[in-house]
Design a protein around this motif. Structure first.
Motif, short mmCIF file in Angstrom:
data_model
loop_
_atom_site.label_atom_id
_atom_site.label_comp_id
_atom_site.label_asym_id
_atom_site.label_seq_id
_atom_site.Cartn_x
_atom_site.Cartn_y
_atom_site.Cartn_z
N ASP A 64 -15.49 30.54 -39.97
CA ASP A 64 -15.60 30.12 -41.12
C ASP A 64 -14.58 29.68 -42.03
OD1 ASP A 64 -16.85 30.74 -43.84
OD2 ASP A 64 -17.70 31.58 -43.51
N PHE A 65 -14.44 28.75 -42.19
CA PHE A 65 -12.75 28.96 -42.74
C PHE A 65 -12.65 29.39 -44.34
CE2 PHE A 65 -11.45 26.53 -39.42
CZ PHE A 65 -10.42 26.58 -38.75
N SER A 66 -14.03 29.88 -45.27
CA SER A 66 -14.47 30.76 -45.91
C SER A 66 -13.88 31.81 -45.77
CB SER A 66 -15.56 30.46 -46.73
OG SER A 66 -15.57 29.14 -47.54
N ASN A 67 -13.82 32.69 -44.62
CA ASN A 67 -14.16 33.88 -44.88
C ASN A 67 -13.11 33.97 -42.90
OD1 ASN A 67 -13.81 36.33 -45.07
ND2 ASN A 67 -16.11 36.91 -45.36
N PRO A 68 -12.81 33.43 -42.43
CA PRO A 68 -12.30 33.57 -41.36
C PRO A 68 -12.56 35.62 -40.58
CG PRO A 68 -10.53 32.64 -41.86
CD PRO A 68 -11.37 33.32 -42.98
N ASP A 69 -13.06 35.23 -39.30
CA ASP A 69 -12.55 37.00 -38.78
C ASP A 69 -11.45 36.61 -37.75
OD1 ASP A 69 -12.28 38.62 -37.25
OD2 ASP A 69 -14.52 38.65 -36.43
N LEU A 70 -9.97 37.01 -38.27
CA LEU A 70 -8.67 37.12 -37.75
C LEU A 70 -8.38 37.72 -36.68
CD1 LEU A 70 -6.44 36.00 -41.35
CD2 LEU A 70 -7.61 34.42 -39.51
N ASP A 71 -9.32 38.59 -36.03
CA ASP A 71 -9.62 39.33 -35.39
C ASP A 71 -10.52 37.90 -33.61
OD1 ASP A 71 -8.43 41.54 -36.48
OD2 ASP A 71 -10.20 42.59 -36.94
N LYS A 72 -10.72 37.61 -34.39
CA LYS A 72 -11.66 37.37 -33.26
C LYS A 72 -10.87 35.07 -33.00
CE LYS A 72 -15.78 34.90 -32.03
NZ LYS A 72 -17.86 34.91 -32.52
N TRP A 73 -10.01 35.26 -34.26
CA TRP A 73 -9.81 33.57 -33.94
C TRP A 73 -7.94 34.26 -34.64
CZ3 TRP A 73 -12.55 31.36 -31.63
CH2 TRP A 73 -14.36 31.04 -31.68
N PRO A 74 -7.28 35.03 -33.70
CA PRO A 74 -5.79 35.59 -33.56
C PRO A 74 -4.74 34.14 -34.37
CG PRO A 74 -6.04 35.74 -32.09
CD PRO A 74 -7.29 35.31 -32.16
N ALA A 75 -4.86 33.31 -33.93
CA ALA A 75 -4.29 31.92 -33.43
C ALA A 75 -4.34 31.32 -35.23
CB ALA A 75 -4.32 30.74 -32.40
N LEU A 76 -5.06 31.69 -36.06
CA LEU A 76 -5.06 31.42 -36.96
C LEU A 76 -4.09 31.85 -38.19
CD1 LEU A 76 -9.57 30.58 -37.87
CD2 LEU A 76 -7.18 28.85 -37.54
N LYS A 77 -4.28 33.47 -37.99
CA LYS A 77 -2.66 34.05 -38.65
C LYS A 77 -1.83 33.49 -38.41
CE LYS A 77 -4.65 38.26 -36.04
NZ LYS A 77 -3.99 39.45 -36.24
N GLN A 78 -1.48 32.46 -38.04
CA GLN A 78 -0.30 32.09 -37.93
C GLN A 78 -0.34 30.47 -38.75
OE1 GLN A 78 2.68 31.88 -34.46
NE2 GLN A 78 0.74 32.88 -33.22
N ALA A 79 -1.63 30.39 -39.30
CA ALA A 79 -1.15 29.08 -39.50
C ALA A 79 -0.81 29.09 -41.49
CB ALA A 79 -3.01 28.46 -39.21
N GLN A 80 -0.68 27.99 -41.53
CA GLN A 80 0.27 27.07 -43.33
C GLN A 80 -0.75 26.15 -43.71
OE1 GLN A 80 1.96 30.26 -44.64
NE2 GLN A 80 2.42 30.88 -42.55
N GLY A 81 -1.46 26.69 -44.91
CA GLY A 81 -2.32 25.47 -45.37
C GLY A 81 -2.49 25.41 -46.67
N HIS A 82 -2.65 24.71 -47.49
CA HIS A 82 -3.12 24.52 -48.55
C HIS A 82 -4.77 24.24 -49.20
CE1 HIS A 82 0.81 22.51 -48.23
NE2 HIS A 82 0.35 21.69 -46.72
N VAL A 83 -4.85 24.75 -50.25
CA VAL A 83 -6.30 25.51 -51.22
C VAL A 83 -5.78 24.76 -51.80
CG1 VAL A 83 -6.36 27.56 -51.42
CG2 VAL A 83 -7.68 26.01 -51.38
N CYS A 84 -7.64 24.00 -53.25
CA CYS A 84 -7.39 23.70 -54.57
C CYS A 84 -8.74 23.44 -54.49
CB CYS A 84 -6.68 22.32 -54.99
SG CYS A 84 -7.98 20.86 -53.98
#
Length: 292
Positions: free
Chosen positions: A187-207
Motif C-alpha cells: 500500500d504505497f499510501s501507507n507502506p509497512d516499511l518493516d515488511k518492505w524494508p527496501a522501500l526505505k531507500q527509495a526516493q520518489g516524488h508526490v503531488c
C-alpha cells in the motif's frame, strides 16, 4: 509504519515551451503545470455530469484492486457496466471500480473538440488519448507503462494524489519479474516499511492534482494514483526519446508480454506466485537485506 521519502513535485501556473524542454523534458524530471488547460473547452465542461450526458449509454470496462490472476489476459477488465450506472456508483460513495486505459474519445467523438494537444516540444501521439476514472479512495497499483512513453496527465472534476518514482528506483520497488508492476500487496499510501524494508531507500516524488492541472511523467516512471474523491483524467503520450527506452518498449510489447502470457497458460497460478516471491528475494538479495 513510516512514510516514503517523497519530494513535492515542482508546480507552475504556466511554463513556456522552452522552459519545459530545458528544465524538465531534456533532464527527464517531473513537473506540474496548473493552468495549461485554461483555454480548453474541457476546463469548463468536463465533469461527471457532462460525461454522463455525452457517454452515458456506452458500456465501459471496469477494474478493481484484486490481485493479478493467471487466467486473466493482459489488462483484462473485471466487469462492465453502462457509463451512466458507473457515474451513479461514483456519486454514491467509495468504490474500488476504476476505468483504466479507455479510449473514450474514439467511442464518443464529441469529446475530441474539448481538449488540445499542447505544444511543449513533444510529438504527441494523436490516436492514443486515454482516459481514466476512479471513485473516492480508489487506488491504482504502482506500475510503469509498457511503452515507456512520456506522459502528460491531465486531471478533471476531483482531486487525486500521485506518487511517482524514476526508473533508477526500480531496485527498491519489489518489482515483479516479467511484469510492469510492484508487489500488489504494498500500500504505497501507507507502506509497512518493516515488511518492505527496501522501500526505505527509495526516493520518489508526490503531488496532488486538482481540476485542470497537468502532471508530466517522464519515460518509464513508476506511478501510483490515489483518488481522494471521484474524478477522471486524460493522458496524452509521446514516444520515448531515448533509444534504450525505445528498445525496452519494443521488448515489453514484442517479447515480455507474450512470454508472460505463455507461462500463465502453462504454469497457471504457480507462475504468478513464483513471480511474487521472486520480487522479494531478488530485491533483498540485490540490496543485501536479511529478513527472518
Amino acid at each position: 509504519m513510516s512514510q516514503l521519502n517523497l519530494a513535492e513535485i515542482p508546480r507552475y501556473k504556466t511554463l513556456s515551451k522552452e522552459e519545459f524542454v530545458k528544465n524538465y523534458l531534456k533532464p527527464q524530471k517531473p513537473v506540474v503545470i496548473e493552468q495549461l488547460t485554461k483555454d480548453w473547452p474541457a476546463y469548463e465542461k468536463w465533469n461527471l455530469e457532462y460525461i454522463n450526458k455525452v457517454a452515458g449509454d456506452k458500456t465501459v470496462p471496469l477494474y478493481d484492486d484484486r490481485p493479478v490472476k493467471h487466467d486473466e489476459g493482459f489488462n483484462q477488465a473485471h466487469a462492465t457496466m453502462k457509463m451512466s450506472e458507473y457515474v451513479e456508483l461514483l456519486k454514491k460513495g467509495p468504490t474500488n471500480f476504476r476505468i483504466f486505459l479507455y479510449n473514450i474519445l474514439k467511442e464518443v467523438p464529441v469529446l475530441q473538440g474539448d481538449f488540445k494537444f499542447p505544444d511543449l516540444g513533444l510529438k504527441l501521439i494523436k490516436g492514443l488519448p486515454m482516459m481514466f476514472f476512479g471513485g473516492t479512495d480508489s487506488k491504482v497499483f504502482m506500475h510503469y507503462d509498457i511503452d515507456y512513453t512520456n506522459i502528460l496527465h491531465f486531471h478533471f472534476h476531483g482531486k487525486k494524489r500521485c506518487i511517482i518514482m524514476a526508473p533508477d528506483q526500480s531496485k527498491y520497488m519489489y518489482k515483479v519479474p516479467n511484469a510492469l508492476i510492484t508487489r500488489e500487496d504494498i500500500d504505497f499510501s501507507n507502506p509497512d516499511l518493516d515488511k518492505w524494508p527496501a522501500l526505505k531507500q527509495a526516493q520518489g516524488h508526490v503531488c496532488e492534482l486538482n481540476h485542470g492541472e497537468m502532471l508530466y511523467m517522464p519515460e518509464g516512471y513508476w506511478h501510483y494514483m490515489h483518488y481522494l474523491n471521484p474524478g477522471f483524467s486524460i493522458s496524452l503520450r509521446s514516444y520515448p526519446r531515448k533509444i534504450k527506452n525505445l528498445g525496452k518498449a519494443l521488448y515489453n510489447i514484442g517479447i515480455m508480454r507474450h512470454y508472460d502470457n505463455l507461462m500463465r497458460r502453462w504454469k497457471g497460478q504457480d507462475w504468478i506466485d513464483y513471480k511474487n516471491e521472486k520480487a522479494i528475494t531478488l530485491t533483498h538479495k540485490r540490496l543485501n537485506i536479511n529478513q527472518e
